[in-house]
Design an enzyme around this catalytic site. Structure first.
Site, PDB file in Angstrom:
ATOM      1  N   LYS A 105      -2.633  -1.997  16.767  1.00 13.37           N
ATOM      2  CA  LYS A 105      -3.377  -1.089  15.898  1.00 13.37           C
ATOM      3  C   LYS A 105      -4.399  -0.264  16.683  1.00 13.37           C
ATOM      4  CE  LYS A 105      -1.482  -1.750  11.905  1.00 13.37           C
ATOM      5  NZ  LYS A 105      -0.782  -0.653  11.186  1.00 13.37           N
ATOM      6  N   ASP A 153      14.186   3.476   9.396  1.00 15.27           N
ATOM      7  CA  ASP A 153      13.741   2.305  10.147  1.00 15.27           C
ATOM      8  C   ASP A 153      12.953   2.828  11.338  1.00 15.27           C
ATOM      9  OD1 ASP A 153      13.394   0.114  11.790  1.00 15.27           O
ATOM     10  OD2 ASP A 153      15.466  -0.574  11.678  1.00 15.27           O
ATOM     11  N   ASN A 195       2.885   4.440   7.443  1.00 18.65           N
ATOM     12  CA  ASN A 195       2.434   3.224   6.775  1.00 18.65           C
ATOM     13  C   ASN A 195       3.139   1.967   7.268  1.00 18.65           C
ATOM     14  OD1 ASN A 195       1.345   1.623   4.314  1.00 18.65           O
ATOM     15  ND2 ASN A 195       3.561   1.473   4.083  1.00 18.65           N
ATOM     16  N   ILE A 212       0.830  -1.206   0.000  1.00 18.48           N
ATOM     17  CA  ILE A 212       0.000   0.000   0.000  1.00 18.48           C
ATOM     18  C   ILE A 212       0.862   1.253   0.000  1.00 18.48           C
ATOM     19  CG2 ILE A 212      -1.726   1.319   1.293  1.00 18.48           C
ATOM     20  CD1 ILE A 212      -2.818  -1.324   2.354  1.00 18.48           C
ATOM     21  N   SER A 216      -6.123  -0.190  11.658  1.00 18.58           N
ATOM     22  CA  SER A 216      -6.902  -1.345  11.231  1.00 18.58           C
ATOM     23  C   SER A 216      -8.142  -1.483  12.096  1.00 18.58           C
ATOM     24  CB  SER A 216      -6.066  -2.623  11.341  1.00 18.58           C
ATOM     25  OG  SER A 216      -6.861  -3.778  11.077  1.00 18.58           O
TER      26      SER A 216
END
Length: 228
Positions: free
Chosen positions: A156, A53, A80, A13, A129
């Protein structure tokens, strides 16, 4: 020009979001921890690469310093980078999951805030999510009800809460969390499910291109706000 940084953007994504935002005229920095893969991805679509990172403080600070030196500001940050954290539930696995999916958001956002404050329309989009939504995981009619991903779901949920708290503490910057939809990526390959990344990326792009008076502090999917 709109200056955009996307973490974990050498594939999936994130990569597709980078491609779509480039088509809209953004200057896009692909953040990736693997230099070879990140440089290859950036070269493929004409983006810029910065080694980043999200689990390493020094790496994050160096990446944002490099963008600051080159551009002087940051207009859009897309958090992301993430891991699925399937498998055994134990202390090391929990630390790894939260370090990437939640603490990584804090590292990158805190390093980016000085540059975001220099933007005329600063925007942060965090890929979260609905697996981290109490509403979804307790609803037998929702697919999240059946997902055995405790650490992913918990991390999440933390990502969404961080989004809300940043929106409250940084009223001049829009912060929104996104459920991108079930997507076929390397991360979900074991499940054999999901739609193409370019479809899910459209929802990211929508939140990344909000007007100055757009919403903040929300958790959304492609159809609008979600309960969580």
């Amino acid at each position: 020009m709109t200056i955009t940084l996307i973490t974990g953007a050498n594939r999936g994504i994130g990569f597709e979001t980078a491609r779509q935002l480039l088509e809209l005229g953004h200057v896009v920095y692909i953040g990736a921890r693997d230099t070879e893969r990140g440089e290859k991805a950036a070269a493929e679509i004409g983006a810029r690469f910065v080694r980043l990172d999200v689990t390493d403080d020094a790496s994050v600070k160096e990446a944002l310093a490099a963008i600051g030196a080159a551009e002087g500001r940051l207009d859009v940050l897309v958090n992301n980078a993430g891991i699925l954290a399937a498998g055994d539930i134990d202390g090391p696995s929990a630390l790894r999951s939260f370090d990437t999916n939640a603490v990584g958001i804090v590292r990158v956002t805190e390093a980016a805030l000085p540059l975001l404050r220099k933007s005329a329309n600063p925007t942060v989009v965090t890929l979260s999510s609905s697996a981290g939504s109490f509403w979804a995981v307790t609803n037998p009619e929702r697919p999240e009800f059946h997902l055995p991903l405790a650490l992913y779901s918990a991390s999440k949920a933390a990502a969404t809460m961080l989004t809300v708290q940043y929106a409250k503490s940084q009223p001049g910057i829009k912060f929104n969390a996104l459920e991108p939809g079930t997507t076929a990526t390397d991360m979900t390959a074991a499940f054999g499910i999901g739609r193409p990344p370019e479809e899910s990326a459209r929802a990211v792009v929508r939140l990344a291109t909000l007007d100055a008076d757009g919403p903040t502090g929300t958790f959304q999917d492609e159809n609008g706000e979600l309960p969580w």
